[in-house]
Design a protein around this motif. Sequence first.
Motif, short mmCIF file in Angstrom:
data_model
loop_
_atom_site.label_atom_id
_atom_site.label_comp_id
_atom_site.label_asym_id
_atom_site.label_seq_id
_atom_site.Cartn_x
_atom_site.Cartn_y
_atom_site.Cartn_z
N VAL A 77 0.58 -1.67 0.08
CA VAL A 77 -0.05 0.25 0.10
C VAL A 77 1.07 1.49 0.39
O VAL A 77 1.91 1.27 0.49
N LEU A 78 0.80 2.16 -1.16
CA LEU A 78 1.44 3.35 -1.35
C LEU A 78 0.14 5.03 -1.01
O LEU A 78 -0.90 4.50 -1.73
N THR A 79 0.37 5.51 0.23
CA THR A 79 0.48 7.24 0.31
C THR A 79 1.40 8.26 0.77
O THR A 79 2.36 8.18 0.91
N VAL A 80 0.25 8.83 -0.20
CA VAL A 80 1.51 9.94 -0.56
C VAL A 80 0.95 11.64 0.28
O VAL A 80 -0.56 11.67 0.62
N PHE A 81 1.43 12.06 1.53
CA PHE A 81 0.62 13.28 2.62
C PHE A 81 1.03 14.27 2.33
O PHE A 81 2.54 14.34 1.56
N THR A 82 1.18 15.36 2.55
CA THR A 82 1.69 16.71 3.08
C THR A 82 1.33 17.41 4.79
O THR A 82 0.76 16.38 5.46
N GLY A 83 1.86 17.65 4.91
CA GLY A 83 1.93 18.34 6.46
C GLY A 83 3.78 17.88 7.76
O GLY A 83 4.16 16.97 6.60
N ALA A 84 3.53 18.62 7.72
CA ALA A 84 4.81 18.30 8.81
C ALA A 84 4.91 17.40 9.95
O ALA A 84 6.24 16.99 10.53
N THR A 85 3.68 17.02 10.33
CA THR A 85 4.14 16.40 11.69
C THR A 85 2.69 15.44 11.55
O THR A 85 1.70 15.26 10.14
N LEU A 86 3.14 13.83 12.13
CA LEU A 86 1.53 13.32 11.92
C LEU A 86 0.29 13.75 11.92
O LEU A 86 -0.61 12.96 11.78
N ASP A 87 -0.23 13.96 13.26
CA ASP A 87 -1.43 15.05 13.66
C ASP A 87 -1.65 15.85 12.15
O ASP A 87 -2.67 16.32 12.57
N THR A 88 -0.81 16.14 11.78
CA THR A 88 -1.50 17.84 10.63
C THR A 88 -1.18 16.68 9.21
O THR A 88 -1.08 18.19 8.20
N LEU A 89 -0.79 15.61 9.09
CA LEU A 89 -0.97 14.97 7.68
C LEU A 89 -2.33 15.02 6.51
O LEU A 89 -3.03 14.81 7.60
N SER A 90 -2.10 15.39 5.72
CA SER A 90 -3.01 15.38 4.73
C SER A 90 -3.06 14.52 3.83
O SER A 90 -2.05 14.82 2.93
N GLN A 91 -4.18 13.34 3.39
CA GLN A 91 -3.64 12.78 2.32
C GLN A 91 -3.86 13.01 0.99
O GLN A 91 -5.01 13.59 1.72
N ILE A 92 -2.94 13.11 0.12
CA ILE A 92 -3.03 13.65 -1.05
C ILE A 92 -3.40 11.86 -2.22
O ILE A 92 -4.04 12.67 -3.44
N ALA A 93 -2.44 11.44 -2.04
CA ALA A 93 -3.18 9.78 -2.96
C ALA A 93 -3.23 9.07 -1.95
O ALA A 93 -1.74 8.78 -0.90
N CYS A 94 -3.42 7.46 -2.47
CA CYS A 94 -3.26 6.78 -1.90
C CYS A 94 -3.51 5.10 -3.34
O CYS A 94 -4.01 5.58 -4.45
N ASN A 95 -3.09 4.21 -3.60
CA ASN A 95 -3.10 2.65 -3.85
C ASN A 95 -2.39 1.60 -3.19
O ASN A 95 -1.45 1.44 -2.54
N ASP A 96 -3.97 0.35 -3.75
CA ASP A 96 -3.77 -0.89 -3.36
C ASP A 96 -3.44 -1.60 -3.98
O ASP A 96 -4.84 -1.26 -4.75
N ASP A 97 -2.19 -1.67 -5.00
CA ASP A 97 -2.64 -2.80 -6.17
C ASP A 97 -3.31 -1.94 -7.62
O ASP A 97 -3.47 -0.95 -7.43
N ILE A 98 -1.88 -1.99 -8.50
CA ILE A 98 -1.87 -1.25 -9.32
C ILE A 98 -3.14 -1.44 -10.31
O ILE A 98 -3.83 -0.90 -11.23
N GLY A 99 -2.98 -2.80 -10.24
CA GLY A 99 -4.63 -3.19 -11.16
C GLY A 99 -4.41 -4.42 -11.15
O GLY A 99 -4.23 -5.06 -9.84
N GLU A 100 -5.57 -5.43 -11.59
CA GLU A 100 -6.59 -6.59 -11.55
C GLU A 100 -5.12 -7.69 -11.37
O GLU A 100 -3.81 -7.70 -11.96
N GLY A 101 -5.15 -8.19 -10.70
CA GLY A 101 -3.65 -9.46 -10.38
C GLY A 101 -2.67 -8.75 -9.89
O GLY A 101 -1.61 -9.22 -9.89
N ILE A 102 -2.18 -7.65 -10.15
CA ILE A 102 -0.76 -6.90 -9.44
C ILE A 102 -0.74 -5.84 -8.24
O ILE A 102 -1.65 -5.36 -8.16
#
Length: 188
Positions: A77-102
């Motif tokens: 699982v791959l996730t991209v955030f902005t923010g300086a600390t754990l409690d100020t993070l804002s998720q801007i993108a997330c992906n779990d599986d590139i595609g069918e069977g990958i």
Amino acid sequence: VNIGPSPPPPANDAFAQAAAIPAVPFGDARFNSTATEDAGELKTTCSDVEKTVWYTFTPPASGVYAIDTAGSEFDTVLTVFTGATLDTLSQIACNDDIGEGIVQSRVDLSMLAGTVYRIQAGGFSGWRGGAGADFGRLVLSISVPLPGDSDGDGCSDAAEMGAAPDLGGDRSPYFYWDFYDVTGNGAV
């Protein structure tokens, strides 16, 4: 059978010790078997994730960047955030599986020069009790896709012809060619 102590967690196990990505293209491989989650680490919106490691990336120029875990030995699982600390993070993108069977992950993201992005990579936690695992060799890569490469196959889509069953080929992200990308004028 290993009876000795477990190896230490990866150096970038904690958010505060995120590995800096110095330049693009970038590639890194490490084992996340002893990685943990920080107290207060956010859950992603695309999937449950554990055994996470962290990276930071500050793009030198604005544009689209491709971040992936292709080559990893497990479901990532791959996730991209902005923010300086754990409690100020804002998720801007997330992906779990590139595609069918990958089961590896990829995000293509428009990023702004000078902005610090926090990248979290880890294992899909739903593998427990199944044939796979949520840990192993984790590979993280970041690159700049070619202009017009909307499908991430390494070829410009300027004159994408689509699949032609009589030509064969494979449009998997593991193959960096595409038999159907054509530029210029002429017969195919």
